[in-house]
Design a protein around this motif. Sequence first.
Motif, PDB file in Angstrom:
ATOM      1  N   UNK A   1      12.137  55.555  21.201  1.00  0.00           N
ATOM      2  CA  UNK A   1      10.675  55.413  21.194  1.00  0.00           C
ATOM      3  C   UNK A   1       9.978  56.641  20.587  1.00  0.00           C
ATOM      4  N   UNK A   2      10.471  57.828  20.891  1.00  0.00           N
ATOM      5  CA  UNK A   2       9.885  59.044  20.318  1.00  0.00           C
ATOM      6  C   UNK A   2      10.069  59.111  18.814  1.00  0.00           C
ATOM      7  N   UNK A   3      11.252  58.713  18.362  1.00  0.00           N
ATOM      8  CA  UNK A   3      11.515  58.699  16.926  1.00  0.00           C
ATOM      9  C   UNK A   3      10.607  57.681  16.238  1.00  0.00           C
ATOM     10  N   UNK A   4      10.486  56.479  16.840  1.00  0.00           N
ATOM     11  CA  UNK A   4       9.627  55.452  16.247  1.00  0.00           C
ATOM     12  C   UNK A   4       8.180  55.930  16.194  1.00  0.00           C
ATOM     13  N   UNK A   5       7.694  56.549  17.267  1.00  0.00           N
ATOM     14  CA  UNK A   5       6.310  56.998  17.311  1.00  0.00           C
ATOM     15  C   UNK A   5       6.035  58.035  16.209  1.00  0.00           C
ATOM     16  N   UNK A   6       6.985  58.941  15.982  1.00  0.00           N
ATOM     17  CA  UNK A   6       6.837  59.902  14.890  1.00  0.00           C
ATOM     18  C   UNK A   6       6.787  59.200  13.537  1.00  0.00           C
TER      19      UNK A   6
ATOM     20  N   UNK B   1      11.096  47.057  23.091  1.00  0.00           N
ATOM     21  CA  UNK B   1      10.144  46.809  24.179  1.00  0.00           C
ATOM     22  C   UNK B   1       8.933  47.732  24.081  1.00  0.00           C
ATOM     23  N   UNK B   2       9.192  48.990  23.798  1.00  0.00           N
ATOM     24  CA  UNK B   2       8.099  49.953  23.664  1.00  0.00           C
ATOM     25  C   UNK B   2       7.203  49.587  22.484  1.00  0.00           C
TER      26      UNK B   2
ATOM     27  N   UNK C   1      -1.019  49.174  27.177  1.00  0.00           N
ATOM     28  CA  UNK C   1      -0.828  50.611  26.948  1.00  0.00           C
ATOM     29  C   UNK C   1      -0.146  51.253  28.158  1.00  0.00           C
ATOM     30  N   UNK C   2      -0.546  50.829  29.364  1.00  0.00           N
ATOM     31  CA  UNK C   2       0.076  51.372  30.569  1.00  0.00           C
ATOM     32  C   UNK C   2       1.556  50.981  30.639  1.00  0.00           C
ATOM     33  N   UNK C   3       1.864  49.755  30.214  1.00  0.00           N
ATOM     34  CA  UNK C   3       3.271  49.339  30.174  1.00  0.00           C
ATOM     35  C   UNK C   3       4.045  50.207  29.182  1.00  0.00           C
ATOM     36  N   UNK C   4       3.451  50.450  28.013  1.00  0.00           N
ATOM     37  CA  UNK C   4       4.106  51.300  27.016  1.00  0.00           C
ATOM     38  C   UNK C   4       4.329  52.703  27.573  1.00  0.00           C
ATOM     39  N   UNK C   5       3.336  53.211  28.286  1.00  0.00           N
ATOM     40  CA  UNK C   5       3.464  54.551  28.861  1.00  0.00           C
ATOM     41  C   UNK C   5       4.557  54.584  29.937  1.00  0.00           C
ATOM     42  N   UNK C   6       4.687  53.499  30.682  1.00  0.00           N
ATOM     43  CA  UNK C   6       5.747  53.423  31.688  1.00  0.00           C
ATOM     44  C   UNK C   6       7.127  53.413  31.019  1.00  0.00           C
TER      45      UNK C   6
ATOM     46  N   UNK D   1       7.815  54.681  28.071  1.00  0.00           N
ATOM     47  CA  UNK D   1       8.032  55.971  27.392  1.00  0.00           C
ATOM     48  C   UNK D   1       6.903  56.919  27.780  1.00  0.00           C
ATOM     49  N   UNK D   2       7.047  57.615  28.901  1.00  0.00           N
ATOM     50  CA  UNK D   2       5.968  58.459  29.424  1.00  0.00           C
ATOM     51  C   UNK D   2       5.380  59.490  28.449  1.00  0.00           C
ATOM     52  N   UNK D   3       6.170  60.105  27.556  1.00  0.00           N
ATOM     53  CA  UNK D   3       5.543  61.082  26.650  1.00  0.00           C
ATOM     54  C   UNK D   3       4.759  60.469  25.476  1.00  0.00           C
ATOM     55  N   UNK D   4       4.611  59.162  25.445  1.00  0.00           N
ATOM     56  CA  UNK D   4       3.980  58.496  24.308  1.00  0.00           C
ATOM     57  C   UNK D   4       2.544  58.977  24.076  1.00  0.00           C
TER      58      UNK D   4
END
Length: 186
Positions: A106-111, A138-139, A162-167, A169-172
């Motif tokens: 998820x972190x890699x995708x977000x970047x 899922x994220x 957004x809350x589900x996404x944060x759950x 991947x908390x650092x999102x």
Amino acid sequence: RLVVIPGDADGRDNSQNEIQLWKSLGVTHVSVLDADSRTQADDPDFSKLLTTSSGVWLGGGQQSWFTAWYRDTLVEDRLKEVLDNMQVIEGTIIRCQEIAKRGDYPGAWENAERTYRQFPNDNKLNELRANLTTEAADFVRSIRQAQQLEGKGQTGSSLAWYLKAQKLYPPSELAQEGIQRLVKEI
């Protein structure tokens, strides 16, 4: 979208050969940028191709001719922009690959997603982003659903996604920014 710039006056005669060579290697969009004068090299319309290119090939030959022809022109400025953009894209790709090696898909995708928003036509970045999308499905689905609902003005539903996404991947940062935007609306 490759832009070929001949490296000397003799390269001009080979423009069609250059195009055919690149097309035979699988490059579908090839254009030649060859100024007839320094005045033309400084014309915004002339160098516009460089603003949408995903690559530039500087032909061989006499590089002193090349620099004398294009130095201190808009072509030079736009070439610098292309190089700067390529550094951002390549840096993102390397960073995402390192993050993914740690299993943080998820972190890699977000970047990758953040850089994609700046450079949506870069093939390597798009390929990486697609691969990471499957790894963080899922994220990614949660973020995209939240964004889609936010765009439709469905604040409550969007906030829930957004809350589900944060759950997931908390650092999102994307989830956090979305939550902050929506909380201001409520």
